[in-house]
Scaffold this motif. Structure first.
Motif, PDB file in Angstrom:
ATOM      1  N   ASN A  19       0.824  -1.213   0.000  1.00  0.00           N
ATOM      2  CA  ASN A  19       0.000   0.000   0.000  1.00  0.00           C
ATOM      3  C   ASN A  19       0.857   1.260   0.000  1.00  0.00           C
ATOM      4  O   ASN A  19       0.527   2.246  -0.673  1.00  0.00           O
ATOM      5  CB  ASN A  19      -0.942  -0.006   1.201  1.00  0.00           C
ATOM      6  CG  ASN A  19      -2.004  -1.066   1.080  1.00  0.00           C
ATOM      7  OD1 ASN A  19      -2.354  -1.480  -0.018  1.00  0.00           O
ATOM      8  ND2 ASN A  19      -2.516  -1.515   2.215  1.00  0.00           N
ATOM      9  N   MET A  20       1.956   1.241   0.747  1.00  0.00           N
ATOM     10  CA  MET A  20       2.858   2.395   0.745  1.00  0.00           C
ATOM     11  C   MET A  20       3.414   2.629  -0.656  1.00  0.00           C
ATOM     12  O   MET A  20       3.473   3.767  -1.132  1.00  0.00           O
ATOM     13  CB  MET A  20       4.015   2.173   1.732  1.00  0.00           C
ATOM     14  CG  MET A  20       3.655   2.384   3.167  1.00  0.00           C
ATOM     15  SD  MET A  20       5.001   2.051   4.327  1.00  0.00           S
ATOM     16  CE  MET A  20       6.410   2.768   3.568  1.00  0.00           C
ATOM     17  N   GLN A  21       3.835   1.565  -1.320  1.00  0.00           N
ATOM     18  CA  GLN A  21       4.413   1.685  -2.655  1.00  0.00           C
ATOM     19  C   GLN A  21       3.376   2.178  -3.654  1.00  0.00           C
ATOM     20  O   GLN A  21       3.668   3.016  -4.501  1.00  0.00           O
ATOM     21  CB  GLN A  21       4.989   0.347  -3.116  1.00  0.00           C
ATOM     22  CG  GLN A  21       5.658   0.412  -4.466  1.00  0.00           C
ATOM     23  CD  GLN A  21       6.842   1.350  -4.487  1.00  0.00           C
ATOM     24  OE1 GLN A  21       7.578   1.467  -3.528  1.00  0.00           O
ATOM     25  NE2 GLN A  21       7.021   2.052  -5.578  1.00  0.00           N
ATOM     26  N   ARG A  22       2.158   1.687  -3.563  1.00  0.00           N
ATOM     27  CA  ARG A  22       1.095   2.141  -4.473  1.00  0.00           C
ATOM     28  C   ARG A  22       0.797   3.623  -4.269  1.00  0.00           C
ATOM     29  O   ARG A  22       0.593   4.360  -5.241  1.00  0.00           O
ATOM     30  CB  ARG A  22      -0.167   1.318  -4.266  1.00  0.00           C
ATOM     31  CG  ARG A  22      -0.061  -0.085  -4.804  1.00  0.00           C
ATOM     32  CD  ARG A  22      -1.326  -0.866  -4.490  1.00  0.00           C
ATOM     33  NE  ARG A  22      -1.142  -2.267  -4.726  1.00  0.00           N
ATOM     34  CZ  ARG A  22      -1.486  -2.876  -5.849  1.00  0.00           C
ATOM     35  NH1 ARG A  22      -2.023  -2.206  -6.825  1.00  0.00           N
ATOM     36  NH2 ARG A  22      -1.281  -4.171  -5.985  1.00  0.00           N
ATOM     37  N   ASP A  23       0.762   4.070  -3.017  1.00  0.00           N
ATOM     38  CA  ASP A  23       0.525   5.485  -2.735  1.00  0.00           C
ATOM     39  C   ASP A  23       1.640   6.352  -3.308  1.00  0.00           C
ATOM     40  O   ASP A  23       1.388   7.405  -3.900  1.00  0.00           O
ATOM     41  CB  ASP A  23       0.404   5.727  -1.232  1.00  0.00           C
ATOM     42  CG  ASP A  23      -0.850   5.112  -0.639  1.00  0.00           C
ATOM     43  OD1 ASP A  23      -1.795   4.826  -1.410  1.00  0.00           O
ATOM     44  OD2 ASP A  23      -0.878   4.914   0.591  1.00  0.00           O
ATOM     45  N   ASN A  68       2.902   9.701 -10.263  1.00  0.00           N
ATOM     46  CA  ASN A  68       2.162   9.842 -11.518  1.00  0.00           C
ATOM     47  C   ASN A  68       1.358  11.137 -11.553  1.00  0.00           C
ATOM     48  O   ASN A  68       1.247  11.775 -12.606  1.00  0.00           O
ATOM     49  CB  ASN A  68       1.254   8.638 -11.739  1.00  0.00           C
ATOM     50  CG  ASN A  68       2.040   7.399 -12.088  1.00  0.00           C
ATOM     51  OD1 ASN A  68       3.144   7.485 -12.624  1.00  0.00           O
ATOM     52  ND2 ASN A  68       1.488   6.242 -11.777  1.00  0.00           N
ATOM     53  N   GLU A  69       0.797  11.554 -10.406  1.00  0.00           N
ATOM     54  CA  GLU A  69       0.091  12.838 -10.349  1.00  0.00           C
ATOM     55  C   GLU A  69       1.062  13.988 -10.580  1.00  0.00           C
ATOM     56  O   GLU A  69       0.749  14.956 -11.285  1.00  0.00           O
ATOM     57  CB  GLU A  69      -0.616  13.010  -9.006  1.00  0.00           C
ATOM     58  CG  GLU A  69      -1.854  12.172  -8.860  1.00  0.00           C
ATOM     59  CD  GLU A  69      -2.943  12.561  -9.850  1.00  0.00           C
ATOM     60  OE1 GLU A  69      -3.135  13.771 -10.079  1.00  0.00           O
ATOM     61  OE2 GLU A  69      -3.587  11.661 -10.397  1.00  0.00           O
ATOM     62  N   CYS A  70       2.243  13.901  -9.992  1.00  0.00           N
ATOM     63  CA  CYS A  70       3.260  14.937 -10.208  1.00  0.00           C
ATOM     64  C   CYS A  70       3.688  14.978 -11.669  1.00  0.00           C
ATOM     65  O   CYS A  70       3.903  16.052 -12.228  1.00  0.00           O
ATOM     66  CB  CYS A  70       4.467  14.693  -9.306  1.00  0.00           C
ATOM     67  SG  CYS A  70       4.166  15.050  -7.575  1.00  0.00           S
ATOM     68  N   LYS A  71       3.809  13.809 -12.281  1.00  0.00           N
ATOM     69  CA  LYS A  71       4.221  13.736 -13.680  1.00  0.00           C
ATOM     70  C   LYS A  71       3.180  14.391 -14.580  1.00  0.00           C
ATOM     71  O   LYS A  71       3.523  15.072 -15.546  1.00  0.00           O
ATOM     72  CB  LYS A  71       4.429  12.274 -14.071  1.00  0.00           C
ATOM     73  CG  LYS A  71       5.098  12.065 -15.398  1.00  0.00           C
ATOM     74  CD  LYS A  71       5.381  10.592 -15.607  1.00  0.00           C
ATOM     75  CE  LYS A  71       6.040  10.346 -16.939  1.00  0.00           C
ATOM     76  NZ  LYS A  71       6.320   8.919 -17.153  1.00  0.00           N
TER      77      LYS A  71
END
Length: 82
Positions: free
Chosen positions: A40-44, A50-53
């Motif tokens: 879950n940490m990695q997915r977050d 991806n949002e920053c990208k």
């Protein structure tokens, strides 16, 4: 030859091993309900990247990626001037 007596060192080593096993047990109890804690940490973190990208790394919180982009290895080139 005289037999070396390292009983104190062995005793301290056993205490350290016992303490580390106790720490592992406490961590397991703390996150025991969430078996996918690391996943879950990695997915977050991936979703945040991806949002920053999508926003060209100009949104708040995306500054931590600036040292990793704009190079040949990452393949991501953006203009970081706001």
């Amino acid at each position: 030859m005289k037999e070396p007596h390292n009983y104190a060192k062995v005793g301290y080593s056993m205490i350290v091993v016992a303490a580390s096993l106790a720490a592992i047990g406490l961590i397991a109890l703390a996150i025991g309900n969430d078996v996918l804690f690391a996943d879950n940490m990695q997915r977050d973190n991936t979703n945040h990247f991806n949002e920053c990208k999508k926003n060209d790394f100009k949104a708040d919180g995306c500054e931590k990626y600036w040292d990793r982009i704009n190079n040949k290895a990452s393949g991501i080139y953006v203009d970081l001037e706001k």
